[in-house]
Design an enzyme around this catalytic site. Structure first.
Site, PDB file in Angstrom:
ATOM      1  CD  GLN A  98      -1.054  -0.461   3.724  1.00 26.85           C
ATOM      2  OE1 GLN A  98      -1.183   0.339   4.643  1.00 26.85           O
ATOM      3  NE2 GLN A  98      -1.687  -1.634   3.695  1.00 26.85           N
ATOM      4  CG  HIS A 100      -0.578   5.663   3.815  1.00 29.29           C
ATOM      5  ND1 HIS A 100      -1.716   4.891   3.773  1.00 29.29           N
ATOM      6  CD2 HIS A 100       0.277   5.034   4.661  1.00 29.29           C
ATOM      7  CE1 HIS A 100      -1.553   3.830   4.559  1.00 29.29           C
ATOM      8  NE2 HIS A 100      -0.353   3.900   5.104  1.00 29.29           N
ATOM      9  CD  GLU A 119       2.092   4.077   8.027  1.00 28.39           C
ATOM     10  OE1 GLU A 119       0.894   4.329   8.289  1.00 28.39           O
ATOM     11  OE2 GLU A 119       2.451   3.028   7.476  1.00 28.39           O
ATOM     12  CG  HIS A 176       4.031   1.260   3.705  1.00 29.48           C
ATOM     13  ND1 HIS A 176       3.518   2.350   3.039  1.00 29.48           N
ATOM     14  CD2 HIS A 176       3.118   0.967   4.674  1.00 29.48           C
ATOM     15  CE1 HIS A 176       2.370   2.710   3.599  1.00 29.48           C
ATOM     16  NE2 HIS A 176       2.100   1.878   4.588  1.00 29.48           N
ATOM     17  NE  ARG A 196      -6.974  -3.024   1.366  1.00 34.33           N
ATOM     18  CZ  ARG A 196      -8.246  -2.653   1.439  1.00 34.33           C
ATOM     19  NH1 ARG A 196      -8.931  -2.430   0.329  1.00 34.33           N
ATOM     20  NH2 ARG A 196      -8.840  -2.540   2.598  1.00 34.33           N
TER      21      ARG A 196
END
Length: 326
Positions: A98, A100, A119, A176, A196
């Site tokens: 995936q 982001h 993150e 990642h 995804r």
């Protein structure tokens, strides 16, 4: 001004996931629902899983409600939403590959108020020979799209060995995935947007494949991939070893530290508020003359009006503080 001189302890939120397991119960002692539980949302004001405050004058309201209505407890930040989210993830099976979006892409394409998602992971445990997907080998966006279309996953995806105690910073735009046998504490922007790219052709209990987001993934992926250059530092303070993993400006959204405590450590506030997660051991959090027992699996927020505190005991702790305002 209302005074809040005690930490905010929070009721956990558990999220079932196709890749989840039962380690949140067996390793941390949480009372989790039946089934495959992949995530504990430990400190969250996100609408998909806001924590409820358990103690003090704000008991019974959510962290999101506290952010909106009691800004003096957070240093009068101007962001529309509480900016951070702390999780523990139990990857009993591999997560989807995936990526982001950043704040700008999320603002343009997702629900109003949804942030981008940068993150980081602190690895709590990892089975022998575990690895992450972290980055890719495409040199151009055209090559990225071509390798995705052809399903050349082994050639495209970058595999990185992982062990307990490792730390990974995952800026938005980074392809990642956690793989099976890994448990992490994740500090992230308060976002639940995931694109995804590949899901191993898995099906759910009804035989349906999960939705993929190929266009969005190609749009937001950073090409070519570069590992971020972190300035990790370690120092001994009193009875503690403190490791600083990321902080602004390298990480604009949060600073993350690990405290290995064998005795006592006193600290002064250096941010509007501080998030705390105890990953191992037991001890006390002492502030304004009151002592609170904390132990493995405890998560709480230190509000703005607590300007100094002391940790005592034998503990492994992760703390985080906000970076720029959203």
């Amino acid at each position: 001004m209302n005074q809040l001189t005690e930490p905010l302890f929070l009721t956990p939120v558990f999220q079932p996931k196709i890749w989840g397991g039962r380690k949140l119960a067996t390793e941390f002692g949480y009372h989790i629902p039946d089934g495959k539980i992949g995530e504990l949302w430990a400190i969250s004001a996100h609408p998909h899983g806001p924590n409820t405050i358990k103690n003090g004058p704000l008991a019974g309201i959510t962290l999101a409600e506290a952010w909106q209505d009691h800004q003096d407890y957070f240093g009068h930040q101007t962001g529309k939403v509480f900016p951070l989210l702390t999780k523990i993830l139990d990857a009993n099976d591999s997560l989807s590959v995936q990526v982001h979006p950043d704040d700008a892409y999320a603002a343009a394409h997702e629900q109003p108020g949804e942030l981008g998602k940068t993150e980081c992971w602190y690895v709590i445990s990892a089975d022998p020979d575990s690895y992450l997907i972290y980055g890719h080998h495409a040199k151009t966006r055209e090559e990225l799209a071509d390798m995705i279309e052809k399903g050349e996953w082994n050639e495209l995806l970058r595999k990185v060995p992982v062990k307990a105690g490792d730390f990974f910073y995952v800026p938005s735009g980074t392809i990642h995935a956690l793989n099976k046998g890994i448990m992490v504490l994740e500090t992230q922007q308060s976002s639940d947007t995931t694109y995804r790219l590949y899901d191993y052709d898995r099906t759910d209990d009804q035989g349906h494949k999960r939705e993929l987001h190929i266009k969005q993934s190609i749009d937001v992926t950073t090409v070519p991939h570069h590992d971020p250059k972190l300035d990790v530092t370690t120092e001994t303070v009193a009875d503690a070893t403190i490791t600083s993993y990321v902080k602004p400006p390298i990480s604009p959204y949060f600073a993350v530290n690990r405290i290995e405590l064998h005795g006592s450590l006193s600290q002064e506030a250096n941010a509007p508020y501080t998030l705390v997660s105890v990953l191992d051991g037991k001890g006390q959090f002492i502030a304004d003359g009151e002592a609170y027992v904390i132990e493995k699996g405890t998560h709480f927020l230190i509000p703005n009006q607590i300007k100094s505190w002391t940790f005592t005991g034998e503990m492994e702790i992760i703390t985080s503080t906000p970076g720029k305002e959203e």
